[in-house]
Structures are given as structure tokens and as C-alpha cells.
Scaffold this active site. Structure first.
Site, PDB file in Angstrom:
ATOM      1  N   GLU A 180     -57.384 144.835 -22.398  1.00 53.84           N
ATOM      2  CA  GLU A 180     -58.672 144.364 -21.884  1.00 53.84           C
ATOM      3  C   GLU A 180     -59.677 144.179 -23.016  1.00 53.84           C
ATOM      4  O   GLU A 180     -60.456 143.223 -23.009  1.00 53.84           O
ATOM      5  CB  GLU A 180     -59.219 145.325 -20.823  1.00 53.84           C
ATOM      6  N   THR A 201     -60.416 136.570 -26.783  1.00 49.38           N
ATOM      7  CA  THR A 201     -59.646 135.334 -26.883  1.00 49.38           C
ATOM      8  C   THR A 201     -58.676 135.195 -25.716  1.00 49.38           C
ATOM      9  O   THR A 201     -58.719 135.968 -24.769  1.00 49.38           O
ATOM     10  CB  THR A 201     -58.936 135.299 -28.273  1.00 49.38           C
ATOM     11  N   TYR A 251     -65.163 139.249 -33.373  1.00 49.35           N
ATOM     12  CA  TYR A 251     -66.053 140.316 -32.869  1.00 49.35           C
ATOM     13  C   TYR A 251     -65.629 141.682 -33.403  1.00 49.35           C
ATOM     14  O   TYR A 251     -65.156 142.548 -32.667  1.00 49.35           O
ATOM     15  CB  TYR A 251     -66.068 140.357 -31.343  1.00 49.35           C
ATOM     16  N   TYR A 289     -67.683 145.312 -17.311  1.00 49.60           N
ATOM     17  CA  TYR A 289     -66.476 144.565 -16.970  1.00 49.60           C
ATOM     18  C   TYR A 289     -65.217 145.346 -17.329  1.00 49.60           C
ATOM     19  O   TYR A 289     -64.295 145.496 -16.516  1.00 49.60           O
ATOM     20  CB  TYR A 289     -66.442 143.185 -17.666  1.00 49.60           C
ATOM     21  N   ASP A 303     -64.405 138.443 -14.264  1.00 48.70           N
ATOM     22  CA  ASP A 303     -64.407 137.778 -15.564  1.00 48.70           C
ATOM     23  C   ASP A 303     -64.658 136.278 -15.338  1.00 48.70           C
ATOM     24  O   ASP A 303     -64.976 135.851 -14.219  1.00 48.70           O
ATOM     25  CB  ASP A 303     -63.085 138.035 -16.314  1.00 48.70           C
ATOM     26  N   CYS A 337     -56.629 127.704 -10.277  1.00 46.78           N
ATOM     27  CA  CYS A 337     -58.029 127.262 -10.162  1.00 46.78           C
ATOM     28  C   CYS A 337     -58.596 127.100 -11.564  1.00 46.78           C
ATOM     29  O   CYS A 337     -59.537 127.780 -11.977  1.00 46.78           O
ATOM     30  CB  CYS A 337     -58.826 128.284  -9.346  1.00 46.78           C
TER      31      CYS A 337
HETATM   32  S1  SF4 Z   1     -58.550 125.396  -3.328  1.00 45.49           S
HETATM   33 FE1  SF4 Z   1     -58.783 124.597  -5.375  1.00 45.49          FE
HETATM   34  S2  SF4 Z   1     -60.904 124.936  -5.911  1.00 45.49           S
HETATM   35 FE2  SF4 Z   1     -60.493 126.197  -4.135  1.00 45.49          FE
HETATM   36  S3  SF4 Z   1     -59.977 128.203  -4.998  1.00 45.49           S
HETATM   37 FE3  SF4 Z   1     -58.061 127.090  -4.690  1.00 45.49          FE
HETATM   38  S4  SF4 Z   1     -57.660 126.045  -6.654  1.00 45.49           S
HETATM   39 FE4  SF4 Z   1     -59.814 126.721  -6.646  1.00 45.49          FE
END
Ligand code: SF4
Length: 368
Positions: free
Chosen positions: A55, A61, A100, A137, A155, A207
Site C-alpha cells: 500500500e 506509482t 516521494y 487512506y 483511492d 471502469c
Molecule cells: S457501468 Fe461503466 S461507468 Fe458504470 S461503474 Fe460500470 S464500468 Fe463504470
């Protein structure tokens, strides 16, 4: 937040964690510091030392870059006691390139403290936060992943997922308390450590900042941004202020046998305790010293190029000069033999400087 999004949020809160955990069981990333769900189910437990180390490294990075550093650290120092017993200089050298450097010093201070403490790492967020270099965090991440505490771990990946799930229109800087409050509501009592890691993995692999793979997303039915048709719009960010530019000159003196003249930076301040070639001060003045006239001693200095590096608070431009130099190292400096340079505690900016003058010098173990 639009009323529609609010409805979706309250209607689906309880489903998100279970969908996410099921996805994580099947699609989690294999990481050298991670105990996979199947192993956890068989009774394996995460090692708090490895969780803590990973962590702290991951604050600097990417996962890909951290893997090699992590493996090197745990090979050299397999326990927190071993890290505590290591000379600080060796730890700084192993850290070089992660950036860092105050965090490397805190890492060592934390290891020293934990090794002397009965029971090793504290198992609560509050206890962890009292250790050097552990902020909100990191404390939440260690508490969740190492000790399965129901901590809200937020994060950059999690922020992105949450702002999309709930179409949070508030700019990211101001939205953090709202995001944290939403994550706190989502964290399940069962498997909170896996939930934290599932959120991170979702942000890292599905995502993603650009072109999220919504068709593969386990929480797409709960996602508000997908309805708007432009998930990439989130998180909303204010335009960035440009960083101030500082300039200076750096001097790579090379001996006939390939050794390079180095010195240690002061322990306090930027890149404290790290190694560098002689440089001028890094100044924001347009007429700052950027020529061979600023060299620390006379030699046949030749311009070898200009490198750029971006620090947290400023961008730096260094003109690099290279010269053949012989004799003893001046006071406060030392010669690093060609095959030893790659093992020095050189920050990335200094590696760029030396590479501009002597290509390959910091990468391979050269014998000359
Ligand atoms: S549907 Fe798409 S935008 Fe929504 S959380 Fe899932 S990957 Fe992210």
C-alpha cells in the site's frame, strides 16, 4: 445529483456489494501481495507486513511498476523485523525510482517501530494512523485488506467508480466527503477486505479512465452514468492550474574508468537523502544558472541535452553537461564505479540526467 440518480442509488445499494464480490471471486487480479478469495476461504490470511508495504508503494506509482519493487523488498527483507534491521541507506537504494522519498524514510521509521511493538501491526484504522507515514487512506486499506475491518477505502480508482455509479456532478476535490459517505454505506459486514480490493480492481480493469468496459461491468445495472451515455465525463474535474517551471543545470563528471561523480542530498527537503550528480539550485528565475559557467569546477563541459521532470508542485527543466574528469572526488562527493551506478539511490530525475550524458549508465551493470 439528479433526482433520477438518487432513486437508482437508494434502490440498488444492497445489491452492489454482492454483485461486486461475485465478480471479484471470478475476475480478481493476481498480485504478489494479495491473498486470493479461494485461498482466504481455505483459511489463508494476509500478511499485514506485505499489505502495508504494497500500500505504501502503491501510493507512488502503478501496480505494474510496484510489482518488481515489492518482490525485491520481500526477497531482501521478508519480515518487518528484517526491514527494521536493514541499514537505512540500503532501504533508500531499494526504493530509488519509486519517488516521494520521504515515504521511504517513513517506511523505515514505521518498520523500526512495529518491530519493537508487541503484536506487530495494529489491527484498527485508529491504531494504524498513529504509525509514521500512514495516513487515512493507507490505514483504511490495511485495516480492510489485512484485518478484514469494514473500512471505507477510497483511492483514485474507487473515486472514479463512485462518481460514475452515482453521476456525481460535484468536482472531484469537493466531492470527496460525499464519495466517502457513499462507500461507507456500501461496505458489507462480510468480506470487507475483498470488497475494498474488488472496488480497486473494478476501477483498474473495467471502469477505466478512458473507454470503460461497461458491457463487462458487474454493477452496470446500478450505474447512473451509463444511462447518460457518457461515463467518461466522470469524475468531473476543475481545469488544472499549470505548474510553475523551474530551471537549472546538472553536471555529469565521468572518470576514465566510467565512474560518475555523485553526492548525497541533504536528509531534509525534496528528494532528501537521495543521491545526485552536482547541480545548480533549481530556480524559477528566467535568468537562473543553466549554463556550463555554473559548473562546480572547471572541466571540458559539453552540453549533453535537456531533460524535463514533473514534481508534485513544479516542473523542472535541467540542462545536462558532461565532461571527462580525473583525480580525487571533491569534498562531499564520491565516485560511483560504472557497475555500481544502477544500485545507487538515484531518484528518477537524476537517472534521466545521467542517461542524457551516458546512455545506458543507470540501467545495466556496466564494467569498464
Ligand atoms: S457501468 Fe461503466 S461507468 Fe458504470 S461503474 Fe460500470 S464500468 Fe463504470
Amino acid at each position: 445529483m439528479a433526482p433520477l440518480d438518487q432513486t437508482r442509488k437508494t434502490g440498488s445499494l444492497s445489491n452492489i456489494a454482492s454483485r461486486l464480490l461475485a465478480w471479484y471471486d471470478a475476475h480478481h487480479r493476481d498480485l504478489p501481495w494479495r491473498v486470493a478469495p479461494a485461498a482466504l476461504a481455505r483459511g489463508a490470511r494476509p500478511d499485514p507486513y506485505r499489505v502495508w508495504l504494497s500500500e505504501v508503494m502503491l501510493q507512488q506509482t502503478t501496480v505494474e511498476a510496484v510489482k518488481a519493487y515489492f518482490r525485491n523488498f520481500v526477497e531482501k527483507w521478508p519480515t518487518v523485523e528484517a526491514l527494521a534491521a536493514a541499514p537505512a541507506e540500503d532501504v533508500m537504494k531499494a526504493w530509488a525510482g519509486l519517488g516521494y522519498y520521504s515515504r521511504a524514510r517513513n517506511l523505515k521509521a514505521c518498520a523500526d517501530l512495529v518491530a519493537r511493538r508487541d503484536g506487530g501491526f495494529p489491527d484498527t484504522e485508529a491504531g494504524l494512523r498513529e504509525l509514521p507515514g500512514i495516513g487515512a487512506y493507507t490505514a483504511a486499506a490495511i485495516a480492510a485488506i489485512a484485518f478484514d475491518r469494514p473500512a471505507a477505502v477510497v483511492d483514485g480508482n474507487v473515486e472514479r467508480v463512485m462518481t460514475r455509479l452515482y453521476s456525481i456532478e460535484t468536482p472531484l476535490g469537493e466531492a470527496k466527503p460525499e464519495i466517502r459517505a457513499l462507500v461507507e454505506k456500501l461496505v458489507p459486514q462480510a468480506r470487507p477486505g475483498d470488497f475494498a480490493q474488488a472496488m480497486m480492481d473494478l476501477g483498474a480493469t473495467i471502469c477505466t479512465p478512458k473507454r470503460p468496459r461497461c458491457m463487462l461491468c458487474p454493477v452496470r445495472e446500478d450505474c447512473s452514468a451509463i444511462l447518460g451515455g457518457d461515463p467518461e465525463r466522470f469524475p468531473v474535474r476543475l481545469p488544472k492550474d499549470e505548474k510553475p517551471l523551474r530551471k537549472g543545470a546538472a553536471f555529469v563528471a565521468e572518470r576514465g574508468d566510467g565512474a560518475v561523480l555523485l553526492r548525497k542530498r541533504p536528509d531534509k527537503g525534496l528528494l532528501g537523502g537521495m543521491t545526485e550528480v552536482p547541480t545548480t539550485a533549481w530556480t524559477a528565475r528566467a535568468d537562473g544558472a543553466t549554463t556550463a559557467d555554473a559548473a562546480p569546477f572547471p572541466a571540458d563541459w559539453r552540453h549533453a541535452g535537456r531533460i524535463g521532470h514533473v514534481f508534485t508542485h513544479f516542473a523542472l527543466e535541467l540542462d545536462v553537461f558532461h565532461a571527462p574528469v580525473g583525480g580525487d572526488a571533491p569534498a562531499g562527493h564520491f565516485w560511483s564505479l560504472a557497475h555500481e551506478i544502477s544500485g545507487e539511490a538515484l531518484p528518477t530525475v537524476m537517472k534521466k540526467v545521467i542517461e542524457a550524458a551516458i546512455p545506458g549508465a543507470t540501467k545495466a551493470r556496466r564494467m569498464k
